[in-house]
Design a protein around this motif. Structure first.
Motif, PDB file in Angstrom:
ATOM      1  N   VAL A  30     -14.531  21.295  16.585  1.00  0.00           N
ATOM      2  CA  VAL A  30     -13.815  21.267  17.857  1.00  0.00           C
ATOM      3  C   VAL A  30     -14.445  20.206  18.743  1.00  0.00           C
ATOM      4  N   VAL A  31     -13.616  19.359  19.355  1.00  0.00           N
ATOM      5  CA  VAL A  31     -14.156  18.358  20.278  1.00  0.00           C
ATOM      6  C   VAL A  31     -14.804  19.074  21.448  1.00  0.00           C
ATOM      7  N   LYS A  32     -15.963  18.584  21.886  1.00  0.00           N
ATOM      8  CA  LYS A  32     -16.770  19.292  22.887  1.00  0.00           C
ATOM      9  C   LYS A  32     -16.280  19.079  24.318  1.00  0.00           C
ATOM     10  N   ASP A  33     -15.938  17.837  24.658  1.00  0.00           N
ATOM     11  CA  ASP A  33     -15.570  17.505  26.031  1.00  0.00           C
ATOM     12  C   ASP A  33     -14.319  16.644  26.043  1.00  0.00           C
ATOM     13  N   LEU A  34     -13.436  16.929  26.996  1.00  0.00           N
ATOM     14  CA  LEU A  34     -12.218  16.149  27.152  1.00  0.00           C
ATOM     15  C   LEU A  34     -11.921  15.934  28.635  1.00  0.00           C
ATOM     16  N   ASP A  35     -11.446  14.721  28.956  1.00  0.00           N
ATOM     17  CA  ASP A  35     -10.963  14.451  30.311  1.00  0.00           C
ATOM     18  C   ASP A  35      -9.489  14.846  30.366  1.00  0.00           C
ATOM     19  N   VAL A  36      -9.156  15.732  31.295  1.00  0.00           N
ATOM     20  CA  VAL A  36      -7.796  16.278  31.360  1.00  0.00           C
ATOM     21  C   VAL A  36      -7.226  16.070  32.750  1.00  0.00           C
ATOM     22  N   LEU A  37      -6.012  15.567  32.805  1.00  0.00           N
ATOM     23  CA  LEU A  37      -5.330  15.326  34.073  1.00  0.00           C
ATOM     24  C   LEU A  37      -4.692  16.611  34.583  1.00  0.00           C
ATOM     25  N   VAL A  38      -5.013  16.950  35.831  1.00  0.00           N
ATOM     26  CA  VAL A  38      -4.414  18.121  36.465  1.00  0.00           C
ATOM     27  C   VAL A  38      -2.893  17.943  36.530  1.00  0.00           C
ATOM     28  N   LYS A 109      -4.303  23.393  35.364  1.00  0.00           N
ATOM     29  CA  LYS A 109      -4.765  23.695  36.713  1.00  0.00           C
ATOM     30  C   LYS A 109      -6.175  23.118  36.905  1.00  0.00           C
ATOM     31  N   ASP A 110      -6.568  22.935  38.168  1.00  0.00           N
ATOM     32  CA  ASP A 110      -7.874  22.336  38.406  1.00  0.00           C
ATOM     33  C   ASP A 110      -9.030  23.260  38.052  1.00  0.00           C
ATOM     34  N   HIS A 111      -8.725  24.548  37.773  1.00  0.00           N
ATOM     35  CA  HIS A 111      -9.786  25.486  37.379  1.00  0.00           C
ATOM     36  C   HIS A 111      -9.759  25.800  35.876  1.00  0.00           C
ATOM     37  N   ASP A 112      -8.935  25.086  35.124  1.00  0.00           N
ATOM     38  CA  ASP A 112      -8.854  25.307  33.669  1.00  0.00           C
ATOM     39  C   ASP A 112      -9.935  24.541  32.920  1.00  0.00           C
ATOM     40  N   ASN A 113     -11.150  24.564  33.418  1.00  0.00           N
ATOM     41  CA  ASN A 113     -12.184  23.701  32.833  1.00  0.00           C
ATOM     42  C   ASN A 113     -12.910  24.323  31.639  1.00  0.00           C
ATOM     43  N   GLY A 114     -12.751  25.634  31.420  1.00  0.00           N
ATOM     44  CA  GLY A 114     -13.395  26.252  30.270  1.00  0.00           C
ATOM     45  C   GLY A 114     -14.837  26.646  30.546  1.00  0.00           C
ATOM     46  N   PRO A 115     -15.681  26.710  29.498  1.00  0.00           N
ATOM     47  CA  PRO A 115     -15.368  26.382  28.096  1.00  0.00           C
ATOM     48  C   PRO A 115     -14.531  27.460  27.404  1.00  0.00           C
ATOM     49  N   PHE A 116     -13.761  27.004  26.386  1.00  0.00           N
ATOM     50  CA  PHE A 116     -12.910  27.872  25.598  1.00  0.00           C
ATOM     51  C   PHE A 116     -13.311  27.768  24.126  1.00  0.00           C
ATOM     52  N   CYS A 117     -13.274  28.904  23.434  1.00  0.00           N
ATOM     53  CA  CYS A 117     -13.714  28.962  22.039  1.00  0.00           C
ATOM     54  C   CYS A 117     -12.609  29.554  21.158  1.00  0.00           C
ATOM     55  N   CYS A 141     -17.292  25.136  21.269  1.00  0.00           N
ATOM     56  CA  CYS A 141     -16.285  25.364  22.311  1.00  0.00           C
ATOM     57  C   CYS A 141     -15.949  24.043  22.999  1.00  0.00           C
ATOM     58  N   VAL A 142     -14.825  24.026  23.693  1.00  0.00           N
ATOM     59  CA  VAL A 142     -14.388  22.821  24.385  1.00  0.00           C
ATOM     60  C   VAL A 142     -14.475  23.040  25.894  1.00  0.00           C
ATOM     61  N   THR A 143     -14.916  21.992  26.602  1.00  0.00           N
ATOM     62  CA  THR A 143     -14.985  22.002  28.056  1.00  0.00           C
ATOM     63  C   THR A 143     -14.161  20.843  28.591  1.00  0.00           C
TER      64      THR A 143
END
Length: 281
Positions: A30-38, A109-117, A141-143
């Motif tokens: 699983v990729v660890k970190d991703l930049d995600v647009l709100v 959403k701006d609070h969907d930052n995780g981390p999620f497993c 997990c991904v953040t």
């Protein structure tokens, strides 16, 4: 030491040696970190292996959950068991039977930052769906790094355009949502222009949308602007502007035409003179 004791010690040693091997077969990529647009979306590449034989998807259950609260699911087949603010926003893009646990999330959403497993559950049989085995990949997990503003497109082009010659400008933008690719639009496109689009995969979890505009600039296009606008899923936009400089093609008409006129005039005058001289002899 009697035979029974030796056999017990042997079994314990065998279990100690084999246990890490079996446990080690439970792996996730699983990729660890991703930049995600709100407001946009994200696709999290995910694959896994398990110590059992290849199984059909009907015996596998995939679950995504918060890392610290395994009972707080953001994805399950049963939507009623998902946290309310994630319902309708997550789905699996991969097939569990092919060891693909890729997750898509939309309307970020701006609070969907995780981390999620990710967690995999194995049903006893295809008829008996009660859980026989389960494994949570809490070490993989991904953040998300939430971006309030979209990234600007990058423009690649020759420094100077030449009048009457084809000129190509490449516009590209990186993103994390190949299921909803950003749309790239040009400010001025005519029927004579050629636009080609390419989708590229960069690093794990990162993609690039690319648009190539080829047109033939004229003298009137000098010091004009060419704008590339990126429209992201969710409605966010960004743009980059190119100030176009057109180099004129060398034109010698201002020299050639007067010279030809002068030569023709001289020839006509010369012929006229010859005719007049012969006439009055």
């Amino acid at each position: 030491m009697d035979k029974g004791t030796r056999m017990m010690i042997f079994c314990l040693l065998l279990a100690a040696i084999s246990s890490p091997v079996l446990t080690g077969e439970w792996k996730a990529n699983v990729v660890k970190d991703l930049d995600v647009l709100v407001t946009s979306c994200v696709v999290v590449p995910c694959s896994f292996t398990h110590p059992n034989e290849k199984l059909p998807s009907s015996r596998l259950r995939g679950i995504w959950h918060r890392s610290t609260f395994r009972d707080q699911s953001i994805y399950r087949e049963d939507q009623t068991q998902i946290l309310e603010n994630f319902r309708g926003r997550t789905r699996l893009l991969g097939h569990l039977g092919q060891n693909n646990c890729t997750l898509e999330m939309i309307d970020m959403k701006d609070h969907d930052n995780g981390p999620f497993c990710f967690r995999i559950e194995l049903a006893r049989t295809e008829a008996d769906l009660s859980t026989n085995d389960t494994f949570s990949f809490v070490e993989d997990c991904v953040t998300f790094r939430m971006l309030p503003d979209p990234p600007k497109p990058t423009l690649i082009h020759p420094k100077t355009a030449i009048q009457g010659r084809p000129y190509t400008v490449t516009c590209s933008v990186t993103h994390t949502c190949p299921s909803h690719v950003p749309k790239l639009k040009w400010s001025t496109v005519t029927t004579d222009d050629v636009v080609t689009e390419v989708q590229k995969k960069n690093l794990l979890g990162s993609w690039e949308a690319q648009s190539n505009l080829t047109f033939t600039p004229e003298e009137k296009d000098d010091h004009t602007e060419v704008t590339c606008t990126a429209e992201f899923n969710g409605g966010s936009e960004s743009n980059t502007v190119l100030n176009l400089y057109v180099k004129r093609t060398e034109n010698y008409n201002h020299i050639i035409i007067p010279t030809v006129v002068a030569i023709v005039t001289a020839v006509i005058f010369g012929v006229f003179c010859v005719v007049m001289v012969k006439r009055y002899k």
